[in-house]
Design a protein around this motif. Structure first.
Motif, PDB file in Angstrom:
ATOM      1  N   ILE A   1       3.570   1.838  -0.317  1.00 30.99           N
ATOM      2  CA  ILE A   1       2.615   0.906  -0.931  1.00 30.99           C
ATOM      3  C   ILE A   1       2.920   0.750  -2.424  1.00 30.99           C
ATOM      4  CG2 ILE A   1       0.187   0.576  -1.534  1.00 30.99           C
ATOM      5  CD1 ILE A   1      -0.492   1.956   1.147  1.00 30.99           C
ATOM      6  N   VAL A   2       3.227   1.841  -3.093  1.00 27.13           N
ATOM      7  CA  VAL A   2       3.523   1.778  -4.532  1.00 27.13           C
ATOM      8  C   VAL A   2       4.794   0.987  -4.794  1.00 27.13           C
ATOM      9  CG1 VAL A   2       4.188   3.167  -6.527  1.00 27.13           C
ATOM     10  CG2 VAL A   2       2.291   3.885  -5.104  1.00 27.13           C
ATOM     11  N   ILE A   3       5.818   1.208  -3.977  1.00 27.87           N
ATOM     12  CA  ILE A   3       7.110   0.567  -4.222  1.00 27.87           C
ATOM     13  C   ILE A   3       7.128  -0.892  -3.772  1.00 27.87           C
ATOM     14  CG2 ILE A   3       9.550   0.590  -3.535  1.00 27.87           C
ATOM     15  CD1 ILE A   3       9.353   3.621  -3.459  1.00 27.87           C
ATOM     16  N   ALA A   4       6.522  -1.190  -2.640  1.00 29.41           N
ATOM     17  CA  ALA A   4       6.701  -2.493  -2.005  1.00 29.41           C
ATOM     18  C   ALA A   4       5.779  -3.583  -2.528  1.00 29.41           C
ATOM     19  CB  ALA A   4       6.515  -2.359  -0.496  1.00 29.41           C
ATOM     20  N   HIS A   5       4.686  -3.217  -3.182  1.00 33.16           N
ATOM     21  CA  HIS A   5       3.712  -4.226  -3.577  1.00 33.16           C
ATOM     22  C   HIS A   5       3.673  -4.377  -5.086  1.00 33.16           C
ATOM     23  CE1 HIS A   5       2.104  -4.672   0.453  1.00 33.16           C
ATOM     24  NE2 HIS A   5       2.174  -3.353   0.563  1.00 33.16           N
ATOM     25  N   GLY A   6       3.504  -5.612  -5.535  1.00 29.31           N
ATOM     26  CA  GLY A   6       3.417  -5.898  -6.959  1.00 29.31           C
ATOM     27  C   GLY A   6       1.994  -5.980  -7.458  1.00 29.31           C
ATOM     28  N   ASN A   7       1.041  -5.941  -6.555  1.00 29.29           N
ATOM     29  CA  ASN A   7      -0.361  -6.007  -6.929  1.00 29.29           C
ATOM     30  C   ASN A   7      -0.786  -4.656  -7.502  1.00 29.29           C
ATOM     31  OD1 ASN A   7      -3.280  -5.818  -6.671  1.00 29.29           O
ATOM     32  ND2 ASN A   7      -3.130  -7.765  -5.570  1.00 29.29           N
ATOM     33  N   LEU A   8      -1.381  -4.658  -8.675  1.00 26.00           N
ATOM     34  CA  LEU A   8      -1.701  -3.404  -9.358  1.00 26.00           C
ATOM     35  C   LEU A   8      -2.770  -2.598  -8.629  1.00 26.00           C
ATOM     36  CD1 LEU A   8      -1.602  -4.635 -13.061  1.00 26.00           C
ATOM     37  CD2 LEU A   8       0.162  -3.438 -11.766  1.00 26.00           C
ATOM     38  N   ILE A   9      -3.721  -3.260  -8.009  1.00 24.94           N
ATOM     39  CA  ILE A   9      -4.747  -2.534  -7.267  1.00 24.94           C
ATOM     40  C   ILE A   9      -4.143  -1.864  -6.039  1.00 24.94           C
ATOM     41  CG2 ILE A   9      -6.858  -2.810  -5.906  1.00 24.94           C
ATOM     42  CD1 ILE A   9      -7.805  -4.791  -7.966  1.00 24.94           C
ATOM     43  N   LYS A  10      -3.221  -2.549  -5.373  1.00 23.72           N
ATOM     44  CA  LYS A  10      -2.543  -1.932  -4.232  1.00 23.72           C
ATOM     45  C   LYS A  10      -1.726  -0.728  -4.660  1.00 23.72           C
ATOM     46  CE  LYS A  10      -2.395  -6.053  -1.374  1.00 23.72           C
ATOM     47  NZ  LYS A  10      -1.547  -7.081  -0.760  1.00 23.72           N
ATOM     48  N   LYS A  11      -1.133  -0.805  -5.838  1.00 25.51           N
ATOM     49  CA  LYS A  11      -0.388   0.345  -6.351  1.00 25.51           C
ATOM     50  C   LYS A  11      -1.321   1.531  -6.590  1.00 25.51           C
ATOM     51  CE  LYS A  11       3.470  -2.014  -8.537  1.00 25.51           C
ATOM     52  NZ  LYS A  11       4.601  -1.332  -7.950  1.00 25.51           N
TER      53      LYS A  11
ATOM     54  N   GLU B   1      -8.068  -9.571 -17.569  1.00 29.19           N
ATOM     55  CA  GLU B   1      -8.669 -10.373 -18.634  1.00 29.19           C
ATOM     56  C   GLU B   1      -7.606 -10.935 -19.574  1.00 29.19           C
ATOM     57  OE1 GLU B   1     -12.884  -7.898 -18.939  1.00 29.19           O
ATOM     58  OE2 GLU B   1     -11.394  -7.713 -20.534  1.00 29.19           O
ATOM     59  N   GLU B   2      -6.561 -10.148 -19.853  1.00 28.32           N
ATOM     60  CA  GLU B   2      -5.539 -10.550 -20.810  1.00 28.32           C
ATOM     61  C   GLU B   2      -4.552 -11.552 -20.217  1.00 28.32           C
ATOM     62  OE1 GLU B   2      -5.511  -9.717 -23.967  1.00 28.32           O
ATOM     63  OE2 GLU B   2      -3.650 -10.781 -24.433  1.00 28.32           O
ATOM     64  N   TYR B   3      -4.106 -11.299 -18.985  1.00 25.68           N
ATOM     65  CA  TYR B   3      -3.036 -12.104 -18.393  1.00 25.68           C
ATOM     66  C   TYR B   3      -3.532 -13.097 -17.340  1.00 25.68           C
ATOM     67  CZ  TYR B   3       0.325  -8.978 -20.584  1.00 25.68           C
ATOM     68  OH  TYR B   3       1.064  -8.275 -21.491  1.00 25.68           O
ATOM     69  N   GLY B   4      -4.725 -12.881 -16.832  1.00 27.99           N
ATOM     70  CA  GLY B   4      -5.240 -13.766 -15.792  1.00 27.99           C
ATOM     71  C   GLY B   4      -4.662 -13.479 -14.428  1.00 27.99           C
ATOM     72  N   SER B   5      -3.970 -12.354 -14.258  1.00 27.55           N
ATOM     73  CA  SER B   5      -3.360 -11.995 -12.978  1.00 27.55           C
ATOM     74  C   SER B   5      -3.206 -10.478 -12.917  1.00 27.55           C
ATOM     75  CB  SER B   5      -1.989 -12.649 -12.837  1.00 27.55           C
ATOM     76  OG  SER B   5      -1.360 -12.211 -11.658  1.00 27.55           O
ATOM     77  N   ILE B   6      -3.162  -9.963 -11.683  1.00 26.39           N
ATOM     78  CA  ILE B   6      -2.887  -8.541 -11.508  1.00 26.39           C
ATOM     79  C   ILE B   6      -1.594  -8.339 -10.729  1.00 26.39           C
ATOM     80  CG2 ILE B   6      -5.250  -7.734 -11.720  1.00 26.39           C
ATOM     81  CD1 ILE B   6      -5.404  -7.657  -8.670  1.00 26.39           C
ATOM     82  N   GLU B   7      -0.813  -9.423 -10.611  1.00 24.48           N
ATOM     83  CA  GLU B   7       0.498  -9.331  -9.960  1.00 24.48           C
ATOM     84  C   GLU B   7       1.541  -8.946 -11.005  1.00 24.48           C
ATOM     85  OE1 GLU B   7       1.145  -9.526  -6.739  1.00 24.48           O
ATOM     86  OE2 GLU B   7      -0.969  -9.901  -6.304  1.00 24.48           O
TER      87      GLU B   7
END
Length: 126
Positions: free
Chosen positions: A21-31, A99-105
């Motif tokens: 999950i940590v390696i394969a996903h770019g979503n910070l919450i999934k990490k 809030e800063e970037y508008g994305s969590i990807e």
């Protein structure tokens, strides 16, 4: 034989799932969830290693001669508290990043950083 090591198979499965999950996903919450799953596998590993066959909780009583070592369990309780605090800190950082970037990807954030860096180089040359 295979079921004698059932707890080890659970630990390995959870550990590899969390790592994937940590390696394969770019979503910070999934990490963060992947890290929590990985951490849980370490907890299960320590607790299962501390269990003594036929042992009981270390409470003095008659007719009980074999006790389990309470130290690993206490350490894991502390690690659980630290893990919850770390997860809460990570989630609060994700909120701030959103809030800063508008994305969590991860890719979107890195692309925005690269664009900002390129824009600043162009401004310095002009």
């Amino acid at each position: 034989m295979l079921f004698d090591l059932f707890n080890h198979w659970v630990v390995i499965t959870l550990m590899m799932s969390g790592l994937y999950i940590v390696i394969a996903h770019g979503n910070l919450i999934k990490k963060i969830i992947g890290l929590s799953v990985f951490q849980t596998s370490v907890f299960i590993f320590y607790i299962s290693m501390a269990k003594v066959d036929g042992g009981t909780a270390p409470i003095l009583a008659e007719n009980i001669t074999q006790y389990s070592n309470p130290l690993p369990h206490v350490l894991i309780l502390t690690a659980i508290v630290v893990g919850i605090a770390t997860t809460a800190l990570g989630l609060s950082l994700v909120v701030r990043i959103k809030e800063e970037y508008g994305s969590i990807e991860e890719d979107d954030i890195q692309q925005q950083d690269n664009q900002d860096l390129a824009d600043s180089h162009l401004e310095n040359k002009a």
